[in-house]
Scaffold this active site. Structure first.
Site, PDB file in Angstrom:
ATOM      1  N   SER A 181       0.831  -1.205   0.000  1.00 49.13           N
ATOM      2  CA  SER A 181       0.000   0.000   0.000  1.00 49.13           C
ATOM      3  C   SER A 181       0.870   1.263   0.000  1.00 49.13           C
ATOM      4  O   SER A 181       1.606   1.482  -0.957  1.00 49.13           O
ATOM      5  CB  SER A 181      -0.961  -0.087   1.196  1.00 49.13           C
ATOM      6  OG  SER A 181      -1.949   0.895   1.119  1.00 49.13           O
ATOM      7  N   ASP A 224     -10.388  -3.857  -5.006  1.00 53.23           N
ATOM      8  CA  ASP A 224      -9.745  -3.013  -3.990  1.00 53.23           C
ATOM      9  C   ASP A 224     -10.438  -1.653  -3.992  1.00 53.23           C
ATOM     10  O   ASP A 224     -10.373  -0.902  -4.977  1.00 53.23           O
ATOM     11  CB  ASP A 224      -8.253  -2.874  -4.354  1.00 53.23           C
ATOM     12  CG  ASP A 224      -7.448  -2.171  -3.262  1.00 53.23           C
ATOM     13  OD1 ASP A 224      -8.037  -1.392  -2.492  1.00 53.23           O
ATOM     14  OD2 ASP A 224      -6.233  -2.395  -3.211  1.00 53.23           O
ATOM     15  N   HIS A 240      -8.030  -4.908  -0.701  1.00 49.82           N
ATOM     16  CA  HIS A 240      -6.760  -4.266  -0.325  1.00 49.82           C
ATOM     17  C   HIS A 240      -5.908  -5.155   0.589  1.00 49.82           C
ATOM     18  O   HIS A 240      -4.684  -5.027   0.619  1.00 49.82           O
ATOM     19  CB  HIS A 240      -7.082  -2.945   0.388  1.00 49.82           C
ATOM     20  CG  HIS A 240      -5.944  -1.978   0.376  1.00 49.82           C
ATOM     21  ND1 HIS A 240      -5.434  -1.441  -0.792  1.00 49.82           N
ATOM     22  CD2 HIS A 240      -5.181  -1.469   1.378  1.00 49.82           C
ATOM     23  CE1 HIS A 240      -4.423  -0.624  -0.503  1.00 49.82           C
ATOM     24  NE2 HIS A 240      -4.247  -0.641   0.808  1.00 49.82           N
TER      25      HIS A 240
HETATM   26  C1  MLT Z   1      -1.267   6.026  -0.108  1.00 46.36           C
HETATM   27  O1  MLT Z   1      -1.622   7.003   0.533  1.00 46.36           O
HETATM   28  O2  MLT Z   1      -0.086   5.724  -0.330  1.00 46.36           O
HETATM   29  C2  MLT Z   1      -2.356   5.173  -0.662  1.00 46.36           C
HETATM   30  O3  MLT Z   1      -3.564   5.843  -0.629  1.00 46.36           O
HETATM   31  C3  MLT Z   1      -2.465   3.881   0.067  1.00 46.36           C
HETATM   32  C4  MLT Z   1      -2.614   4.099   1.539  1.00 46.36           C
HETATM   33  O4  MLT Z   1      -3.636   4.571   1.997  1.00 46.36           O
HETATM   34  O5  MLT Z   1      -1.692   3.797   2.263  1.00 46.36           O
END
Ligand code: MLT
Length: 205
Positions: free
Chosen positions: A107, A157, A188
């Site tokens: 992520s 996701d 996710h």
């Molecule tokens: C990010 O902010 O890198 C993406 O939205 C994934 C997350 O929420 O970590």
């Protein structure tokens, strides 16, 4: 450990020639989150696992965002350089081969891994990116010839639209990377299928 500019975990590999896995957690995670996954993917590997330094409320991240999926690009560039410097400093400090580092990111961690690949080519030999999206589009695009990248994304996701993952995959391919993208039936959250896929992909290196 808090030396080298980042709170981090370092664990030597089975032998001096073992590859290094750079573990990059998701939003709200810590340097401990991905260790059991790394052990399942590559039990002999060296582990280098920093904690993201940006706080969103009480949640650690690797770079600032303005809202979900909208990134502060100046901060992203700065944090990407800072992380590259950390990897190189850690290689000198712990005496491992800086040319044999593969990121394992989830992520937000996968997004900074993608940014590291795109902005600091040469720092990573490869990357395993779980649930990544386009972090930024560098101009010009770098050459990533010889760089192995595995992307694993979820078909449903809610946070990362499939089109975002497809755009990132297309960009890596345009850069000449040796890219594999796999789609998981879920969302996710990481699953055993992600881990099995990564283990097999790394074994084929
Ligand atoms: C990010 O902010 O890198 C993406 O939205 C994934 C997350 O929420 O970590």
């Amino acid at each position: 450990m808090s030396s080298l500019g980042f709170e981090h975990v370092h664990r030597p590999g089975a032998d001096a020639a073992a590859p290094t896995l750079l573990l990059l957690h998701g939003t709200g995670g810590t340097e401990h989150d991905l260790i059991s996954i790394a052990e399942a993917i590559a039990p002999d590997a060296r582990i280098l696992s920093p904690r993201g330094k940006v706080l969103e409320g009480s949640m650690s991240r690797f770079f600032r965002r303005l809202s979900e999926g909208v990134f502060d690009l100046d901060d992203l560039r700065f944090r990407t350089r800072e992380l590259a410097d950390f990897v190189l400093a850690a290689a000198a400090h712990y005496r491992f081969d800086a040319a044999n580092v593969t990121a394992v990111g989830f992520s937000n961690g996968a997004n900074i891994a993608a940014s590291l690949l795109l902005l600091e080519p040469g720092v990573l030999a490869g990357g395993i990116l779980f649930r990544a999206m386009v972090p930024l589009v560098p101009d010009p695009l770098p050459s990533l010839a010889g760089t192995r990248i595995l992307m694993s994304n979820g078909r449903v996701d809610a946070m990362i639209p499939a089109v975002q993952a497809e755009q990132l995959a297309a960009m890596f391919t345009q850069c000449g990377a040796d890219l594999t993208i796999e789609w998981q039936p879920g969302g996710h959250k990481l699953t055993n299928q992600d881990v099995a896929l990564a283990r097999e992909w790394l074994r084929q290196a």
